[in-house]
Design an enzyme around this catalytic site. Structure first.
Site, PDB file in Angstrom:
ATOM      1  N   CYS A 103      10.737  -1.309   1.635  1.00  0.00           N
ATOM      2  CA  CYS A 103      10.430  -1.521   0.536  1.00  0.00           C
ATOM      3  C   CYS A 103      10.610  -0.801  -0.723  1.00  0.00           C
ATOM      4  O   CYS A 103      10.742   0.433  -0.830  1.00  0.00           O
ATOM      5  CB  CYS A 103       8.578  -1.178   0.704  1.00  0.00           C
ATOM      6  SG  CYS A 103       7.753  -1.204  -0.883  1.00  0.00           S
ATOM      7  N   CYS A 150       8.267   1.415  -2.723  1.00  0.00           N
ATOM      8  CA  CYS A 150       8.009   2.378  -1.856  1.00  0.00           C
ATOM      9  C   CYS A 150       8.878   3.709  -1.982  1.00  0.00           C
ATOM     10  O   CYS A 150       8.427   4.998  -2.168  1.00  0.00           O
ATOM     11  CB  CYS A 150       7.865   2.202  -0.510  1.00  0.00           C
ATOM     12  SG  CYS A 150       6.552   0.789   0.115  1.00  0.00           S
TER      13      CYS A 150
END
Length: 105
Positions: free
Chosen positions: A32, A35
């Protein structure tokens, strides 16, 4: 993901329930991009609130039961726990000041 202690399905409950301090959990995944962008922000919060807040990460791929239990449908998701109970949540790549305000830190 942030350079912080990580939890998995076997350690999650104990870490959340045994803490005398509020606990912030960063649910994310290694694949991600947002993230990875949020990680330094979460690390900064952990540093600035040391002694007042415990901060952990959870890789949703490594802890699918924990992710499912808290209905994590989008990463990154931050959840704040107090006394073992969920009291706040922030979803997505959000600026630090908004995280602090939204979670009441």
């Amino acid at each position: 993901m942030a350079n912080l202690p990580s939890l998995d399905d076997s350690t999650f409950d104990e870490a959340i329930k045994s803490s005398g301090e509020p606990v912030l959990v960063d649910f994310g995944a290694t694949w991600c991009g947002p993230c990875r962008q949020l990680a330094p922000i979460v690390e900064g919060i952990a540093k600035d609130y040391a002694g007042k807040l415990k901060v952990f990460t959870v890789d949703i791929d490594a802890a699918p039961k924990s992710a499912q239990r808290f209905t994590i449908r989008s990463v990154p998701t931050l959840i704040l726990f107090k006394g073992g109970e969920k009291v706040g949540q922030v979803i997505g790549l959000v600026p630090r000041d908004k995280i602090i305000k939204q979670l009441g830190l």
